[in-house]
Write an enzyme that holds these catalytic residues in place. Structure first.
Site, PDB file in Angstrom:
ATOM      1  N   SER A 130      53.106  20.499  -5.441  1.00 45.58           N
ATOM      2  CA  SER A 130      52.867  20.488  -4.211  1.00 45.58           C
ATOM      3  C   SER A 130      54.190  20.985  -3.248  1.00 45.58           C
ATOM      4  O   SER A 130      54.579  21.813  -3.342  1.00 45.58           O
ATOM      5  CB  SER A 130      52.122  19.338  -3.702  1.00 45.58           C
ATOM      6  OG  SER A 130      51.334  19.101  -2.533  1.00 45.58           O
ATOM      7  N   HIS A 153      49.339  24.826  -4.952  1.00 45.88           N
ATOM      8  CA  HIS A 153      47.811  24.785  -4.476  1.00 45.88           C
ATOM      9  C   HIS A 153      47.936  24.655  -2.967  1.00 45.88           C
ATOM     10  O   HIS A 153      48.830  24.650  -2.131  1.00 45.88           O
ATOM     11  CB  HIS A 153      47.142  23.526  -5.042  1.00 45.88           C
ATOM     12  CG  HIS A 153      47.850  22.155  -4.284  1.00 45.88           C
ATOM     13  ND1 HIS A 153      47.803  21.604  -2.992  1.00 45.88           N
ATOM     14  CD2 HIS A 153      48.275  21.253  -5.132  1.00 45.88           C
ATOM     15  CE1 HIS A 153      48.123  20.595  -3.093  1.00 45.88           C
ATOM     16  NE2 HIS A 153      48.916  20.254  -4.113  1.00 45.88           N
TER      17      HIS A 153
END
Length: 249
Positions: A130, A153
């Protein structure tokens, strides 16, 4: 032995004991500081290199539960300023094993790292997921071990949110900040990074991509496969190059 000599001997022994106790206390204080801050300064080939760990979850404006392993940005940022201003510390090694966390806090740390003149290197161990991705690419050179993974993501938010166009626009702008930063600080293009973010079928309840060490290097996200010795050798070579440039000026 006379009384006078005996007293002198006792004083010397007492002074030695106090000195040893002070040395032990200093060592314990250094160890305690390293434990609390997750950082330590080491010497390699005569150069002082500071090692800073970014682990667990990046804590932002809200305090996370006590059972969470966290890296607090208000602890990291002052350390980076001190390292940049230090005359003794010549290199900085960032070791990452993070699940991600607060986007703005992570970007704040990453922006500071990318603008430092001190030679910097990052090493991804375990995971750099992340917001850990911008942190990994923010240094002058990034390394990753083969067994590590990185998850790319879209921006997500927990809790109650308003389902209105303005919220989606805010998410898109925040996502653009991440994409631009990663593309500017690594070899991957914006288009390729976005395609990794929006890939379907790989994550069970989300869109995105999980990359292992070799794949992260192949797509241009990370500079090189390597471990601790590789990162330290890079910093050592960078410090020596900087010393040569200073001596020729």
């Amino acid at each position: 032995m006379s009384d006078e000599n005996l007293k002198k001997s006792q004083k010397l022994n007492s002074a030695d004991e106090n000195e040893n106790e002070n040395e032990i206390e200093d060592t314990e204080a250094d160890s305690d500081s390293a434990f609390r801050t997750g950082s330590i300064t080491v010497s390699k080939d005569g150069h002082f290199i500071h090692c800073l760990t970014i682990i667990g979850q990046i804590e932002g404006h809200y305090i996370l539960p006590r059972q969470n392993k966290t890296t607090k940005y208000e602890h990291v940022i002052p350390q980076l300023v001190a390292i940049e201003e230090s005359k003794e510390i010549e290199g900085l090694l960032i070791i990452l094993n993070t699940v991600g966390g607060d986007v703005e806090a992570g970007l704040a740390i990453a922006e500071l790292l990318s603008t430092m003149t001190t030679p910097t290197a990052s090493l991804v161990l375990g995971g750099g997921h992340s917001i850990g991705v911008p942190l990994a690419v923010s240094c002058k050179k990034s390394f990753i071990v083969p067994s590590a993974t990185m998850t790319v993501h879209p921006v997500r938010m927990n809790g109650l949110i308003l389902g209105v166009p303005q919220t989606l626009s805010y998410f898109e702008k925040m996502q653009d900040r991440i994409v631009n930063f990663v593309a500017n600080n690594s070899s991957i293009t914006k288009k390729d990074f976005r395609s990794l973010m929006m890939k379907t079928g790989e994550l069970v309840m989300d869109v995105g991509t999980v990359l292992d060490g070799e794949e992260a290097v192949e797509v241009g996200l990370i500079d090189e496969l390597g471990g601790l010795s590789d990162a330290l050798n890079f910093l050592d070579s960078q410090i020596e190059e900087d010393d040569k440039e200073c001596s020729t000026q």
